[in-house]
Design an enzyme around this catalytic site. Structure first.
Site, PDB file in Angstrom:
ATOM      1  N   GLU A 113      56.689  48.874  42.728  1.00  0.00           N
ATOM      2  CA  GLU A 113      56.312  48.180  43.966  1.00  0.00           C
ATOM      3  C   GLU A 113      57.564  47.687  44.671  1.00  0.00           C
ATOM      4  OE1 GLU A 113      53.251  45.237  43.212  1.00  0.00           O
ATOM      5  OE2 GLU A 113      52.017  46.690  42.152  1.00  0.00           O
ATOM      6  N   HIS A 138      49.176  45.454  47.113  1.00  0.00           N
ATOM      7  CA  HIS A 138      49.090  44.305  46.187  1.00  0.00           C
ATOM      8  C   HIS A 138      48.596  43.051  46.929  1.00  0.00           C
ATOM      9  CE1 HIS A 138      50.861  42.586  42.219  1.00  0.00           C
ATOM     10  NE2 HIS A 138      49.829  41.869  42.618  1.00  0.00           N
TER      11      HIS A 138
END
Ligand code: NAP
Length: 326
Positions: free
Chosen positions: A268, A287
């Site tokens: 990420e 997220h």
């Protein structure tokens, strides 16, 4: 006589003025003012004098970083997951680790149900269809599938898993679960236990809600995708590394499963050239499981409560490693 020295805290996330004021009322605080998160070097330099640190659960609090804070007494995570902290190293150094359990369960569960419905009813595809001038269904847009009567397999029936189960029950789904325990918790007595392989073979939707730890790293990989129905969907709102992403891409390409919805990924932010971005049967979110105004405020309140309590020498509301207190 000089007033007693105030504890020093490093705040590694951007905070609104009222939250800053709450911390400054009790601590000498240094605030990270940059974009995103501090670099590793910045973090380690800031920890040299700090007794407490407040940061997102993406902040890498490994053994080396913890060692850069010789006076550190508390790591207060803004989030429920604490896989960013080396718990063993924290324990050895007597550092309390705090998190924000419970206050975000509803938001993550809402998002999970949203993703189940989005997969079942092909929402992203339908939305694109309208923007491209389409309308109705055929030709051009395939029919979706009902969720009522389908089986949801929840892996990790903890706080968020239970909140997902409650919602799925209202949608008329049958719910099976797999966890390290096999007896349903009282509030989720309508969920039936399955061995992992049986759950994967039975479920129409598999939703992941375990915490990330060595035993859950790549819990769902090539072998597990091979057990799923070709019509089944995977939803991951837990942590990216719970899923072996290369195996997921292969499984989606070969049709071992019908599709996936991911709020979290192994790396990420997701690299722009990641193969996942090329697959039409995947929904990708950045997220955002806890990303609502109310939930983020509740998380912030709890994370600050935890930080200040620990610095006062009191027991924080949510401690991951209470052994440190004794
Ligand atoms: P939780 O209450 O601790 O639930 C995790 C569950 O997984 C527990 O029941 C745990 O069992 C179980 N588990 C652990 N290892 C397992 C294994 N090997 N096999 C099967 N089950 C296993 O945590 P939570 O509050 O529900 O949160 C779950 C996770 O969601 C967090 O850790 C975090 O990573 C993620 N999360 C993501 C977002 C987002 O923005 N997408 C937001 C919040 C949280 P025991 O407790 O009995 O060990």
């Amino acid at each position: 006589m000089n007033p007693p020295e105030r504890p020093r805290a490093y705040i590694a996330i951007r905070l609104p003025p009222d939250a800053r004021a709450r911390i400054e009322a009790e601590c000498g605080a240094t605030f990270f003012e940059g974009k995103g998160a501090p670099s590793r070097e910045e973090l380690m330099a800031a920890l040299a004098n700090a007794e407490g640190v407040l940061g997102s659960n993406q902040l890498p609090m490994d053994a080396e970083v913890l060692a850069s804070g010789p006076r550190l007494r508390v790591v207060s995570n803004f989030g429920v997951g604490f896989d960013n902290v080396d718990l063993k190293a924290a324990q050895e150094r007597g550092v309390l680790v705090c998190n924000t359990p419970g206050v975000l369960s509803d938001a993550v569960a809402d998002l999970t149900l949203g993703l189940i419905v989005a997969l079942a009813r092909r929402l992203p595809e339908a939305e694109r269809f309208v923007r491209e001038g389409g309308w109705g269904t055929r030709p051009g847009l395939a029919l979706g599938t009902d969720v009522r009567g389908k089986t949801l397999g929840i892996i990790g029936l903890g706080r968020i898993g239970i909140a997902v189960a409650e919602r799925a029950q209202a949608f008329g789904m049958s719910i099976v679960f797999h966890d390290v325990f096999s007896e349903s918790p009282d509030e989720a007595s309508f969920c039936s236990y399955r061995e992992l392989d049986d759950l994967l073979a039975e479920a129409d939707f598999v939703s992941l809600h375990v915490d990330l730890r060595p035993e859950t790293h790549h819990l769902v990989s090539e072998r597990e995708f091979g057990l799923m129905k070709p019509t089944a969907y995977l939803i991951n709102t837990s942590r990216g590394p719970v899923v072996d992403q290369a195996a997921l891409v292969a499984g989606l390409r070969s049709g071992e499963l019908a599709g996936a919805a991911l709020d979290v990924v192994e790396e990420e932010p997701l690299p722009a050239d990641d193969p996942l971005t090329t697959l039409p049967n995947v929904i990708l979110l950045p997220h955002i499981g806890s990303a609502t105004v109310e939930t983020r405020q509740a998380m912030l309140d709890l994370a600050i409560d935890n930080l200040l309590a620990a610095l006062r020498g009191e027991r924080p509301k949510a401690v991951v490693n209470p052994d440190v207190l004794s």
